[in-house]
Write an enzyme that holds these catalytic residues in place. Structure first.
Site, PDB file in Angstrom:
ATOM      1  N   GLY A  18      34.794 -12.743 -69.761  1.00 44.85           N
ATOM      2  CA  GLY A  18      35.512 -12.763 -68.457  1.00 44.85           C
ATOM      3  C   GLY A  18      36.458 -14.099 -68.210  1.00 44.85           C
ATOM      4  O   GLY A  18      36.614 -14.887 -69.115  1.00 44.85           O
ATOM      5  N   ARG A  19      36.476 -14.338 -66.745  1.00 36.49           N
ATOM      6  CA  ARG A  19      37.514 -15.697 -66.464  1.00 36.49           C
ATOM      7  C   ARG A  19      36.725 -16.840 -67.013  1.00 36.49           C
ATOM      8  O   ARG A  19      37.440 -17.715 -67.433  1.00 36.49           O
ATOM      9  CB  ARG A  19      37.442 -15.510 -64.827  1.00 36.49           C
ATOM     10  CG  ARG A  19      38.321 -14.496 -64.551  1.00 36.49           C
ATOM     11  CD  ARG A  19      38.207 -14.517 -62.887  1.00 36.49           C
ATOM     12  NE  ARG A  19      36.924 -13.812 -62.588  1.00 36.49           N
ATOM     13  CZ  ARG A  19      36.756 -12.868 -61.922  1.00 36.49           C
ATOM     14  NH1 ARG A  19      37.663 -12.026 -61.263  1.00 36.49           N
ATOM     15  NH2 ARG A  19      35.500 -12.348 -61.436  1.00 36.49           N
ATOM     16  N   ILE A  20      35.464 -16.897 -66.775  1.00 40.83           N
ATOM     17  CA  ILE A  20      34.706 -18.283 -67.061  1.00 40.83           C
ATOM     18  C   ILE A  20      34.582 -18.189 -68.692  1.00 40.83           C
ATOM     19  O   ILE A  20      34.785 -19.239 -69.231  1.00 40.83           O
ATOM     20  CB  ILE A  20      33.068 -18.149 -66.290  1.00 40.83           C
ATOM     21  CG1 ILE A  20      33.445 -18.109 -64.855  1.00 40.83           C
ATOM     22  CG2 ILE A  20      32.668 -19.539 -66.638  1.00 40.83           C
ATOM     23  CD1 ILE A  20      31.982 -18.091 -64.073  1.00 40.83           C
ATOM     24  N   HIS A  57      20.306 -24.647 -61.909  1.00 39.38           N
ATOM     25  CA  HIS A  57      21.027 -23.657 -61.381  1.00 39.38           C
ATOM     26  C   HIS A  57      22.720 -24.237 -60.680  1.00 39.38           C
ATOM     27  O   HIS A  57      22.719 -24.170 -59.692  1.00 39.38           O
ATOM     28  CB  HIS A  57      20.863 -22.621 -60.511  1.00 39.38           C
ATOM     29  CG  HIS A  57      21.708 -21.509 -60.450  1.00 39.38           C
ATOM     30  ND1 HIS A  57      21.301 -20.192 -60.070  1.00 39.38           N
ATOM     31  CD2 HIS A  57      22.975 -21.093 -60.427  1.00 39.38           C
ATOM     32  CE1 HIS A  57      22.108 -19.242 -60.395  1.00 39.38           C
ATOM     33  NE2 HIS A  57      23.323 -20.139 -60.387  1.00 39.38           N
ATOM     34  N   ARG A  97      22.918 -15.616 -65.913  1.00 39.56           N
ATOM     35  CA  ARG A  97      21.904 -15.358 -64.976  1.00 39.56           C
ATOM     36  C   ARG A  97      20.471 -15.233 -65.841  1.00 39.56           C
ATOM     37  O   ARG A  97      20.646 -14.940 -66.962  1.00 39.56           O
ATOM     38  CB  ARG A  97      22.024 -14.187 -64.468  1.00 39.56           C
ATOM     39  CG  ARG A  97      23.077 -13.507 -63.368  1.00 39.56           C
ATOM     40  CD  ARG A  97      22.488 -14.513 -61.837  1.00 39.56           C
ATOM     41  NE  ARG A  97      23.421 -14.358 -60.777  1.00 39.56           N
ATOM     42  CZ  ARG A  97      24.203 -15.194 -60.324  1.00 39.56           C
ATOM     43  NH1 ARG A  97      24.190 -16.585 -61.207  1.00 39.56           N
ATOM     44  NH2 ARG A  97      24.983 -15.125 -59.453  1.00 39.56           N
ATOM     45  N   GLU A 107      13.947 -18.118 -60.412  1.00 41.65           N
ATOM     46  CA  GLU A 107      14.198 -19.314 -60.040  1.00 41.65           C
ATOM     47  C   GLU A 107      13.711 -19.524 -58.617  1.00 41.65           C
ATOM     48  O   GLU A 107      13.666 -18.480 -58.011  1.00 41.65           O
ATOM     49  CB  GLU A 107      15.694 -19.674 -59.849  1.00 41.65           C
ATOM     50  CG  GLU A 107      16.596 -19.636 -61.092  1.00 41.65           C
ATOM     51  CD  GLU A 107      18.099 -19.623 -61.156  1.00 41.65           C
ATOM     52  OE1 GLU A 107      18.615 -19.629 -60.198  1.00 41.65           O
ATOM     53  OE2 GLU A 107      18.347 -19.339 -62.202  1.00 41.65           O
ATOM     54  N   ASP A 133      20.811 -23.317 -67.419  1.00 40.75           N
ATOM     55  CA  ASP A 133      20.972 -23.530 -66.240  1.00 40.75           C
ATOM     56  C   ASP A 133      20.463 -22.488 -64.942  1.00 40.75           C
ATOM     57  O   ASP A 133      20.544 -22.789 -63.960  1.00 40.75           O
ATOM     58  CB  ASP A 133      22.746 -23.521 -65.880  1.00 40.75           C
ATOM     59  CG  ASP A 133      23.086 -23.750 -64.479  1.00 40.75           C
ATOM     60  OD1 ASP A 133      22.466 -24.760 -63.884  1.00 40.75           O
ATOM     61  OD2 ASP A 133      24.077 -23.210 -63.935  1.00 40.75           O
ATOM     62  N   ARG A 165      31.702  -5.680 -73.509  1.00 38.07           N
ATOM     63  CA  ARG A 165      31.557  -4.087 -73.264  1.00 38.07           C
ATOM     64  C   ARG A 165      32.725  -3.565 -74.195  1.00 38.07           C
ATOM     65  O   ARG A 165      32.589  -2.694 -75.058  1.00 38.07           O
ATOM     66  CB  ARG A 165      31.813  -3.396 -71.956  1.00 38.07           C
ATOM     67  CG  ARG A 165      30.331  -3.050 -71.495  1.00 38.07           C
ATOM     68  CD  ARG A 165      30.602  -2.742 -69.830  1.00 38.07           C
ATOM     69  NE  ARG A 165      31.307  -3.848 -69.338  1.00 38.07           N
ATOM     70  CZ  ARG A 165      31.346  -3.973 -67.881  1.00 38.07           C
ATOM     71  NH1 ARG A 165      30.936  -2.890 -67.132  1.00 38.07           N
ATOM     72  NH2 ARG A 165      32.010  -4.687 -67.461  1.00 38.07           N
ATOM     73  N   SER A 166      33.827  -4.195 -74.338  1.00 40.08           N
ATOM     74  CA  SER A 166      34.845  -3.912 -75.128  1.00 40.08           C
ATOM     75  C   SER A 166      35.695  -4.958 -75.633  1.00 40.08           C
ATOM     76  O   SER A 166      35.874  -5.958 -74.977  1.00 40.08           O
ATOM     77  CB  SER A 166      35.797  -2.542 -74.656  1.00 40.08           C
ATOM     78  OG  SER A 166      36.358  -3.064 -73.574  1.00 40.08           O
TER      79      SER A 166
END
Ligand code: 8YV
Length: 316
Positions: A153-155, A279, A232, A261, A256, A175-176
């Site tokens: 994704g963006r990150i 985190h 996560r 947590e 991280d 996913r694709s």
């Protein structure tokens, strides 16, 4: 009687978010946890919730808030929010994408360098006065090594851009396949791990990705491979990871985020082949201020009857 809407916070929020919230809302700071009896009395008035990326906003809590209209999360991840339950009630959910891409990507690269070059250990070597006794053992080279991204994704894309400067061949799983990206796609995390030296997890949390990185993926990553998690804790099977680190199934891990947590298992903390940070992916002054502003803007837009700057995709 105040005309400000009532808002419940479900996280300990920074003062630079609390202050604007208190000016615009009647804020009940974590009242459901601090004073359940008082919370029962004001619950019917609550029209907004504000929390962090780690906050849990489940169907049960929402069911106790008949006037709830919006949940604003100061974070890009909103896996703690039951969006299906929110949507069924017509409750909007908003988050803070984009503004933290750089920081999380920066941290991913920092963790990769730290684990491969053993920077925390090297720092301790000097601090503890070990240097005169001899040099550090040799570390592992990062430039030119193969990077596998679990999530594009963006990150993920921001991490890939940085890794290009280190001459790293880049592959990913998602996913694709994402058309238009010049990176190799693998259909499964296991296939990606087998083709990676650094496996970086940057995919949303939640049921769809729970324990996606399991013992089989770690075996595929192999004894020279490093796992980095900036997504996560739920995405990695932490028990399997500890076992793999103990057995040398993988070379090391830089984390991280954790399953439970702020509690990090003692077995993980005892290991030498890990780098552990609390985190801090988005934890710079600049970025946290931008996230706070976005979380506040989402609330303000909602109560002004305007479109939300960043509703979550499911609510757009
Ligand atoms: C923060 C995060 O930990 O954006 C996320 O999803 O996990 C983090 O940026 C937190 O949400 C800050 O409030």
């Amino acid at each position: 009687m105040s005309s400000k809407p009532d808002l419940l916070t479900v996280a300990r929020l920074a003062p630079f978010l609390m202050e604007p919230l208190q000016r615009a809302f009647t804020v009940h700071d974590r009242l459901h946890e601090q004073d359940p009896a008082a919370f029962e009395r004001i619950a019917p008035r609550i029209r907004a919730i504000c929390g962090s990326g780690e906050s849990k906003v489940g169907a049960e809590l929402m069911a106790r808030l008949p006037a709830l209209e919006i949940v604003s999360i100061m974070g890009v991840g909103y896996d703690g929010v039951d969006v299906t339950a929110a949507k069924a009630r017509g409750v909007m959910v908003a988050h803070t994408p984009e503004v933290l891409n750089d920081d999380v990507a920066d941290l991913a690269l920092a963790l990769m360098l730290n684990i491969a070059r053993r920077i925390p250990q090297a720092e301790r070597h000097v601090r503890d006065g070990q240097w005169p006794a001899g040099p550090m053992p040799l570390a592992s080279k990062m430039s030119g090594a193969r990077l596998g991204l679990v999530g594009m994704g963006r990150i993920g894309q921001a991490i890939a851009l940085r890794a290009l400067a280190f001459g790293m061949p880049i592959a990913y799983t998602a996913r694709s396949a994402k058309p238009g990206l010049p990176y190799a796609f693998h259909a499964t995390p296991q296939a990606l791990a087998a083709a990676s030296d650094f496996l970086v997890v940057i995919t949303p949390g939640g049921a769809a990705t729970r324990k996606l990185i399991d013992a089989g993926v770690l075996r595929a990553l192999g004894p020279n491979g490093y796992l980095i998690n900036v997504a996560r804790g739920s995405v990695v099977d932490e028990a399997a990871l500890i076992e793999a680190l103990k057995q040398g199934t993988i070379a090391g891990a830089a984390l991280d985020v954790f399953e439970n947590e702020p509690n990090v298992p003692a077995a993980l903390r005892a290991l030498d082949n890990v780098v552990l940070v609390p985190h801090i992916g988005s934890a710079t002054t600049q970025t946290r201020h931008a996230m706070a502003a976005r979380a506040f803007d989402n609330l303000q837009a909602h109560f002004a009857g305007q479109p939300l700057p960043s509703a979550v995709p499911e609510c757009r």
